[in-house]
Write a protein that holds these residues in place. Structure first.
Motif, PDB file in Angstrom:
ATOM      1  N   UNK A   1     -10.262  20.299  57.085  1.00 51.22           N
ATOM      2  CA  UNK A   1      -9.929  21.704  57.345  1.00 51.22           C
ATOM      3  C   UNK A   1      -8.820  21.753  58.406  1.00 51.22           C
ATOM      4  N   UNK A   2      -9.092  22.331  59.556  1.00 51.06           N
ATOM      5  CA  UNK A   2      -8.053  22.473  60.578  1.00 51.06           C
ATOM      6  C   UNK A   2      -8.146  21.404  61.670  1.00 51.06           C
ATOM      7  N   UNK A   3      -9.030  20.436  61.499  1.00 48.16           N
ATOM      8  CA  UNK A   3      -9.163  19.378  62.510  1.00 48.16           C
ATOM      9  C   UNK A   3      -7.889  18.542  62.551  1.00 48.16           C
ATOM     10  N   UNK A   4      -7.407  18.251  63.746  1.00 47.78           N
ATOM     11  CA  UNK A   4      -6.199  17.452  63.908  1.00 47.78           C
ATOM     12  C   UNK A   4      -6.454  16.332  64.912  1.00 47.78           C
ATOM     13  N   UNK A   5      -5.741  15.217  64.701  1.00 44.47           N
ATOM     14  CA  UNK A   5      -6.030  14.004  65.452  1.00 44.47           C
ATOM     15  C   UNK A   5      -4.752  13.394  66.022  1.00 44.47           C
ATOM     16  N   UNK A   6      -4.954  12.513  67.007  1.00 44.91           N
ATOM     17  CA  UNK A   6      -3.842  11.774  67.599  1.00 44.91           C
ATOM     18  C   UNK A   6      -3.641  10.429  66.913  1.00 44.91           C
TER      19      UNK A   6
ATOM     20  N   UNK B   1      -3.868  15.056  58.624  1.00 43.55           N
ATOM     21  CA  UNK B   1      -4.789  14.755  59.723  1.00 43.55           C
ATOM     22  C   UNK B   1      -4.153  14.730  61.104  1.00 43.55           C
ATOM     23  N   UNK B   2      -2.897  14.350  61.192  1.00 45.08           N
ATOM     24  CA  UNK B   2      -2.299  14.121  62.503  1.00 45.08           C
ATOM     25  C   UNK B   2      -1.664  15.385  63.074  1.00 45.08           C
ATOM     26  N   UNK B   3      -1.893  15.599  64.362  1.00 50.62           N
ATOM     27  CA  UNK B   3      -1.354  16.753  65.078  1.00 50.62           C
ATOM     28  C   UNK B   3       0.131  16.525  65.347  1.00 50.62           C
ATOM     29  N   UNK B   4       0.962  17.438  64.882  1.00 50.32           N
ATOM     30  CA  UNK B   4       2.411  17.307  65.063  1.00 50.32           C
ATOM     31  C   UNK B   4       2.802  17.315  66.541  1.00 50.32           C
ATOM     32  N   UNK B   5       1.921  17.813  67.392  1.00 48.63           N
ATOM     33  CA  UNK B   5       2.207  17.856  68.829  1.00 48.63           C
ATOM     34  C   UNK B   5       1.688  16.624  69.572  1.00 48.63           C
ATOM     35  N   UNK B   6       1.069  15.703  68.844  1.00 52.34           N
ATOM     36  CA  UNK B   6       0.542  14.487  69.452  1.00 52.34           C
ATOM     37  C   UNK B   6       1.385  13.275  69.095  1.00 52.34           C
TER      38      UNK B   6
END
Length: 266
Positions: A78-83, A129-134
């Protein structure tokens, strides 16, 4: 393998979930989501000492039936994002019977299938999955022996993707007490073979690079495909290029390029 406790971590393909459990207990990251390909019943039946219930007791979200090659699985985040997303010692299991093998290897042999698995992993992890800000890190840990070292992980695996190979670092299993590297589809764990964690990211300007190395065989006077060199003379290079080993690696690479072209991902 370097893991920052402040990172949000997603593990994929963690067969018995013992790696995820080791992270939860000893790294204690800000956020951890674990996933595995099998369903819960299969995990319990296949691995007598699995960590499914232990992760649940630690309130770690655990996703079963998570297939890294299927976008629908990634959409379950869903909206979960990871480093960082981590895939430990990936390997396509052997097919049961000649008919199954032929049906699944029409676009190339097991070498191509394993490359395709990792190619799609890099693609979908970056997309979903990956956060664009991380830091946007994808880790692949693999053994430094055949057939794993024949997948050209640091070479053309990411061809056609925005995900760049940044370098690699050794994997020390002693930093993850309780982790067992499993044989695919068997309740056995393998000896602690030398492991390498290959690091990819869409961001080339990344703090992690200070902790990584680039192998010498990617440099001049080496054969990156075969991981040999340096050549002392042109004669050495010519001899290697005609060798059985190099011819086999060239064939693997040709098959991989054909898969990329056929799947419109080149």
């Amino acid at each position: 393998m370097f893991l920052d406790p402040s990172w949000r971590i997603l593990t994929v393909g963690d067969g018995d979930l013992s790696f995820s459990h080791a992270i939860a207990r000893h790294i204690k990251p800000t956020k951890l989501v674990a996933s595995t390909y099998d369903d819960a019943n299969t995990i319990e039946q296949k691995y007598a000492n699995n960590a499914l219930s232990a992760l649940q007791q630690l309130n770690v979200t655990t996703l079963t039936e998570f297939d890294v090659t299927k976008p629908d699985s990634w959409l379950r985040l869903v909206d979960a994002r990871f480093d960082v997303v981590i895939f430990q010692f990936p390997l396509i299991p052997a097919f049961k019977g000649e008919a199954a093998f032929k049906a699944n290897t029409q676009q190339g042999g097991m070498n191509v299938l394993n490359r395709a698995l990792l190619h799609r992993y890099l693609d979908y992890a970056s997309q979903f999955a990956l956060d664009k800000n991380g830091p946007m890190l994808c880790y692949i840990t693999s053994k430094d022996v055949k057939p794993y070292r024949e997948w050209n992980i640091e070479g053309s695996l990411n061809q056609g993707l925005n995900c760049h190979y940044l370098g690699q670092m050794p994997f020390d299993i002693n930093l993850f007490p309780g982790y067992k590297i499993r044989n695919v589809d068997r309740d056995k764990h393998v000896k602690d073979t030398s492991g390498i964690t290959y690091v990819f990211s869409e961001k080339t300007d990344n703090n992690i690079t200070a902790k990584l190395t680039l192998p010498a065989y990617l440099g001049d006077k080496h054969c990156a495909l075969c991981r040999v060199g340096p050549y002392m003379a042109q004669e050495d290079e010519n001899k290697h290029l005609l060798s059985k080993k190099h011819k086999q690696m060239e064939k693997f690479e040709q098959d991989w390029q054909a898969w990329l072209a056929q799947n419109n991902e080149e």
